[in-house]
Design a protein around this motif. Structure first.
Motif, PDB file in Angstrom:
ATOM      1  N   VAL A  38       0.831  -1.203   0.000  1.00 35.96           N
ATOM      2  CA  VAL A  38       0.000   0.000   0.000  1.00 35.96           C
ATOM      3  C   VAL A  38       0.866   1.253   0.000  1.00 35.96           C
ATOM      4  N   GLU A  41       2.486   1.791  -3.394  1.00 34.78           N
ATOM      5  CA  GLU A  41       1.518   2.323  -4.353  1.00 34.78           C
ATOM      6  C   GLU A  41       1.180   3.781  -4.040  1.00 34.78           C
ATOM      7  N   ALA A  42       1.049   4.101  -2.756  1.00 39.74           N
ATOM      8  CA  ALA A  42       0.751   5.480  -2.358  1.00 39.74           C
ATOM      9  C   ALA A  42       1.896   6.415  -2.743  1.00 39.74           C
ATOM     10  N   ARG A  45       1.654   7.218  -6.348  1.00 36.88           N
ATOM     11  CA  ARG A  45       0.606   8.224  -6.559  1.00 36.88           C
ATOM     12  C   ARG A  45       1.077   9.605  -6.111  1.00 36.88           C
ATOM     13  N   THR A  69      -5.348   5.106  -0.771  1.00 36.70           N
ATOM     14  CA  THR A  69      -4.744   3.941  -1.417  1.00 36.70           C
ATOM     15  C   THR A  69      -5.068   2.678  -0.641  1.00 36.70           C
ATOM     16  N   SER A  72      -8.703   1.676  -1.185  1.00 41.08           N
ATOM     17  CA  SER A  72      -8.840   1.113  -2.534  1.00 41.08           C
ATOM     18  C   SER A  72      -8.295  -0.311  -2.563  1.00 41.08           C
ATOM     19  N   TRP A  73      -7.146  -0.504  -1.938  1.00 47.88           N
ATOM     20  CA  TRP A  73      -6.536  -1.830  -1.882  1.00 47.88           C
ATOM     21  C   TRP A  73      -7.425  -2.807  -1.110  1.00 47.88           C
TER      22      TRP A  73
END
Length: 191
Positions: A38, A41-42, A45, A69, A72-73
């Protein structure tokens, strides 16, 4: 801004808050590896949108991205948690650490820490996130409201309820009572 300037800005604004980002993701996902995914990915972004950052709190900005994030995950990878929103009083119970660093004191602190972590993990996610952001990350109510995208009053209400649930979970009556085991003087057991 050029890519180099954006990269430098990202490093100076976001990277100092990696521990806070991981901490929030860890509490929301309940898993170290998922939290790492996470946060990664964050950060991607955050890097993509660093040019649009105009705020004064990079930490709150990054944690908001981590939170979105994470949800969403979770939505893609896990069932949605039920959220119950009740309000209670805002009283706090302080837990004092033992004074000495003797083995029994260390063991008690470790057991207390484990019990606190389990109590936090058992909170509904809406309460857990505000408690983690306030008590562990020491963010202001305004920053929490911005990160969670909820009104300030809702932050206070959820925090109050989270603290109440923590109080209940950490009540001495919730702990097992330890009893002294009688010694046998003859090598045989007592009956």
């Amino acid at each position: 801004m050029s890519d180099g300037e954006n990269h430098g800005r990202f490093e100076s604004l976001a990277l100092p808050h990696l521990d806070a980002a991981y901490n929030l993701a860890r509490w929301l996902t309940h898993n170290d590896h998922d939290a790492q995914d996470v946060v990664q990915e964050a950060l991607v972004r955050a890097m993509r949108y660093i040019g649009g950052f105009r705020g004064d709190s990079a930490r709150a900005w990054l944690l908001q991205i981590v939170r979105h994030t994470c949800y969403s995950w979770l939505k893609e990878n896990r069932p949605v948690e039920n959220v119950v929103l009740d309000d209670t009083d805002d009283a706090r119970q302080d837990i004092a650490a033992p004074a000495a660093d003797e083995p029994h004191s260390i063991a008690m602190r470790k057991a207390d820490r484990l019990q606190i972590n389990e109590a936090i993990a058992a909170l509904p996610v809406a309460y857990r996130e505000v408690l983690v952001l306030r008590e562990l990350e020491d963010l202001s109510y305004n920053d929490i409201a911005r990160i969670a995208d909820i009104p300030l009053g809702t932050v206070m209400s959820r925090l109050s309820r989270a603290r109440g649930l923590m109080r209940e979970a950490l009540m001495p009556s919730a702990r097992p009572v330890l009893r002294t085991v009688p010694r046998s003087t003859q090598g045989g057991g007592t009956q």
